[in-house]
Design a protein around this motif. Sequence first.
Motif, PDB file in Angstrom:
ATOM      1  N   ALA A 186     -55.609 -34.536 -83.738  1.00 43.73           N
ATOM      2  CA  ALA A 186     -56.308 -33.647 -84.676  1.00 43.73           C
ATOM      3  C   ALA A 186     -56.809 -33.154 -84.748  1.00 43.73           C
ATOM      4  CB  ALA A 186     -55.569 -33.648 -86.162  1.00 43.73           C
ATOM      5  N   SER A 187     -58.618 -34.154 -84.354  1.00 37.72           N
ATOM      6  CA  SER A 187     -59.930 -33.253 -84.840  1.00 37.72           C
ATOM      7  C   SER A 187     -59.762 -33.017 -83.513  1.00 37.72           C
ATOM      8  CB  SER A 187     -60.631 -34.795 -85.579  1.00 37.72           C
ATOM      9  OG  SER A 187     -60.694 -35.414 -84.340  1.00 37.72           O
ATOM     10  N   VAL A 192     -61.966 -28.452 -79.761  1.00 38.29           N
ATOM     11  CA  VAL A 192     -61.446 -28.804 -77.557  1.00 38.29           C
ATOM     12  C   VAL A 192     -61.025 -26.876 -77.569  1.00 38.29           C
ATOM     13  CG1 VAL A 192     -60.475 -29.070 -75.666  1.00 38.29           C
ATOM     14  CG2 VAL A 192     -61.048 -30.845 -76.463  1.00 38.29           C
ATOM     15  N   ALA A 193     -59.947 -26.954 -78.710  1.00 36.35           N
ATOM     16  CA  ALA A 193     -59.164 -25.733 -78.479  1.00 36.35           C
ATOM     17  C   ALA A 193     -60.820 -24.567 -78.897  1.00 36.35           C
ATOM     18  CB  ALA A 193     -58.263 -25.480 -79.682  1.00 36.35           C
ATOM     19  N   VAL A 194     -61.658 -24.559 -80.032  1.00 31.10           N
ATOM     20  CA  VAL A 194     -63.127 -23.754 -80.214  1.00 31.10           C
ATOM     21  C   VAL A 194     -63.842 -24.355 -78.774  1.00 31.10           C
ATOM     22  CG1 VAL A 194     -65.474 -23.806 -81.536  1.00 31.10           C
ATOM     23  CG2 VAL A 194     -62.625 -24.519 -82.353  1.00 31.10           C
ATOM     24  N   GLY A 195     -63.625 -24.915 -78.319  1.00 32.13           N
ATOM     25  CA  GLY A 195     -65.222 -25.219 -77.689  1.00 32.13           C
ATOM     26  C   GLY A 195     -64.922 -24.795 -75.687  1.00 32.13           C
ATOM     27  N   TYR A 220     -69.624 -19.706 -89.724  1.00 34.00           N
ATOM     28  CA  TYR A 220     -68.642 -21.062 -90.442  1.00 34.00           C
ATOM     29  C   TYR A 220     -69.098 -22.197 -90.760  1.00 34.00           C
ATOM     30  CZ  TYR A 220     -65.175 -17.260 -88.290  1.00 34.00           C
ATOM     31  OH  TYR A 220     -64.201 -16.125 -87.997  1.00 34.00           O
ATOM     32  N   ASN A 221     -71.131 -22.362 -90.503  1.00 35.02           N
ATOM     33  CA  ASN A 221     -71.665 -23.218 -91.627  1.00 35.02           C
ATOM     34  C   ASN A 221     -70.621 -24.364 -90.356  1.00 35.02           C
ATOM     35  OD1 ASN A 221     -72.827 -24.492 -93.379  1.00 35.02           O
ATOM     36  ND2 ASN A 221     -70.929 -24.954 -94.758  1.00 35.02           N
ATOM     37  N   HIS A 222     -70.668 -24.586 -89.339  1.00 36.90           N
ATOM     38  CA  HIS A 222     -70.848 -25.783 -87.990  1.00 36.90           C
ATOM     39  C   HIS A 222     -72.351 -26.349 -87.583  1.00 36.90           C
ATOM     40  CE1 HIS A 222     -66.473 -24.748 -85.710  1.00 36.90           C
ATOM     41  NE2 HIS A 222     -66.129 -23.605 -87.720  1.00 36.90           N
ATOM     42  N   PRO A 223     -71.956 -27.574 -88.532  1.00 35.79           N
ATOM     43  CA  PRO A 223     -73.552 -27.827 -88.014  1.00 35.79           C
ATOM     44  C   PRO A 223     -73.960 -28.243 -87.156  1.00 35.79           C
ATOM     45  CG  PRO A 223     -72.217 -29.499 -88.193  1.00 35.79           C
ATOM     46  CD  PRO A 223     -71.371 -28.820 -88.563  1.00 35.79           C
ATOM     47  N   MET A 224     -72.824 -27.296 -86.104  1.00 31.84           N
ATOM     48  CA  MET A 224     -73.797 -27.517 -84.522  1.00 31.84           C
ATOM     49  C   MET A 224     -72.921 -26.195 -83.483  1.00 31.84           C
ATOM     50  SD  MET A 224     -74.469 -30.193 -81.681  1.00 31.84           S
ATOM     51  CE  MET A 224     -75.196 -31.436 -81.994  1.00 31.84           C
ATOM     52  N   GLY A 225     -73.561 -25.987 -83.032  1.00 32.74           N
ATOM     53  CA  GLY A 225     -72.021 -24.739 -82.387  1.00 32.74           C
ATOM     54  C   GLY A 225     -71.790 -25.309 -80.836  1.00 32.74           C
ATOM     55  N   PRO A 226     -70.764 -25.016 -80.927  1.00 32.94           N
ATOM     56  CA  PRO A 226     -69.638 -25.160 -79.346  1.00 32.94           C
ATOM     57  C   PRO A 226     -70.678 -25.404 -78.791  1.00 32.94           C
ATOM     58  CG  PRO A 226     -68.819 -23.172 -80.002  1.00 32.94           C
ATOM     59  CD  PRO A 226     -70.231 -23.306 -81.118  1.00 32.94           C
ATOM     60  N   ILE A 227     -71.445 -24.619 -78.203  1.00 28.77           N
ATOM     61  CA  ILE A 227     -71.801 -25.043 -76.089  1.00 28.77           C
ATOM     62  C   ILE A 227     -72.381 -25.672 -76.170  1.00 28.77           C
ATOM     63  CG2 ILE A 227     -73.047 -23.544 -74.819  1.00 28.77           C
ATOM     64  CD1 ILE A 227     -70.529 -22.464 -75.057  1.00 28.77           C
ATOM     65  N   GLU A 228     -73.518 -26.062 -77.851  1.00 31.89           N
ATOM     66  CA  GLU A 228     -73.969 -26.839 -77.397  1.00 31.89           C
ATOM     67  C   GLU A 228     -73.312 -28.500 -77.552  1.00 31.89           C
ATOM     68  OE1 GLU A 228     -77.794 -29.124 -80.505  1.00 31.89           O
ATOM     69  OE2 GLU A 228     -77.040 -26.810 -81.150  1.00 31.89           O
ATOM     70  N   PHE A 253     -54.838 -24.997 -72.521  1.00 30.07           N
ATOM     71  CA  PHE A 253     -56.128 -25.813 -72.437  1.00 30.07           C
ATOM     72  C   PHE A 253     -56.204 -26.234 -70.920  1.00 30.07           C
ATOM     73  CE2 PHE A 253     -53.869 -27.333 -75.875  1.00 30.07           C
ATOM     74  CZ  PHE A 253     -55.542 -27.132 -76.592  1.00 30.07           C
ATOM     75  N   ARG A 254     -56.303 -24.535 -70.258  1.00 26.36           N
ATOM     76  CA  ARG A 254     -56.197 -25.198 -68.509  1.00 26.36           C
ATOM     77  C   ARG A 254     -58.431 -24.499 -69.053  1.00 26.36           C
ATOM     78  NH1 ARG A 254     -58.439 -20.466 -65.890  1.00 26.36           N
ATOM     79  NH2 ARG A 254     -57.260 -18.976 -67.498  1.00 26.36           N
TER      80      ARG A 254
END
Length: 294
Positions: A186-187, A192-195, A220-228, A253-254
């Motif tokens: 799940a996680s 990975v989809a967001v990243g 969205y209150n993520h503790p860390m952004g997807p690029i980082e 997922f390419r």
Amino acid sequence: MRVSVLGAGTMGHGIAQVAAMAGYDVTIRDIEESILESGVDAIESNLQGGVDRDKVTEAEKTATLERIDTTTSLPDAVGDAEFVVEAIPERMDLKRETFEEVAANAPAEAVIATNTSSLSITEIASVLDRPGRAIGLHFFNPVHIMGLVEVVVAEQTDEETLSAATEFVEAIDKEPVTVTDSAGFASSRLGVAVGVEAIRMLEEGVAGPEDIDAAMELGYNHPMGPIELCDVVGLDVRLDILEYLREELGERFRPPQLLKRKVRAGKLGRKSGEGFYVWEDGEVVGVSGDWGER
């Protein structure tokens, strides 16, 4: 109960730490003494950080370290273990070989868990004579801080193993969520989809790394952004996961060419000092490349 952790890297030493803090006797196994020493040093540093923040007492730190042994011998590590957690590199061949070796040396009733973040538990477990004792325990980094553990149920996992794994997760003060064995679980699948979409946005010039990360952190209150986060995980690791998910789940997922170019250039993120960001001593000090005006 004696717990054996196979691998003293980022995830392995973290798993060993939380198990020892919960009162378990722990043996960490890795292939080189220097890796084991680095793992124990990291545990001691984490514990000292807890002491400095009044989250851990000096007595708790000392007791935790006293519960941890190390070895380069897998038979010695698992010979009397009741619970084994494998935390080696994300390669199916290595994990299957390790499970076979564990089964040949560990007690017949020992639970054998893998910390894989995306590989098929069912395929890993298939090398065992008693595959019902195999299960996935997907911890999150940093292990001593993150509260979630995915308990991944393989096709062969029996109820006794699931119960033992869930009890272990709760005993080390983590929150278990149970998922079936599917690519990315799940996680990882969601993360990975967001990243990967964030990297595609970089390719398309939608925004730079800092702005994309800020959008998710503040919006969205993520503790860390997807690029980082990609840099922290390792761009090579992220690429391997994407290739696997593409094979299992399809073209959505390419991996982006930008990610492939970074990996080919050896810019793997925090561990190499540069990925999408520039890193020094584990901290971001700049952005890699010129993203221009938007």
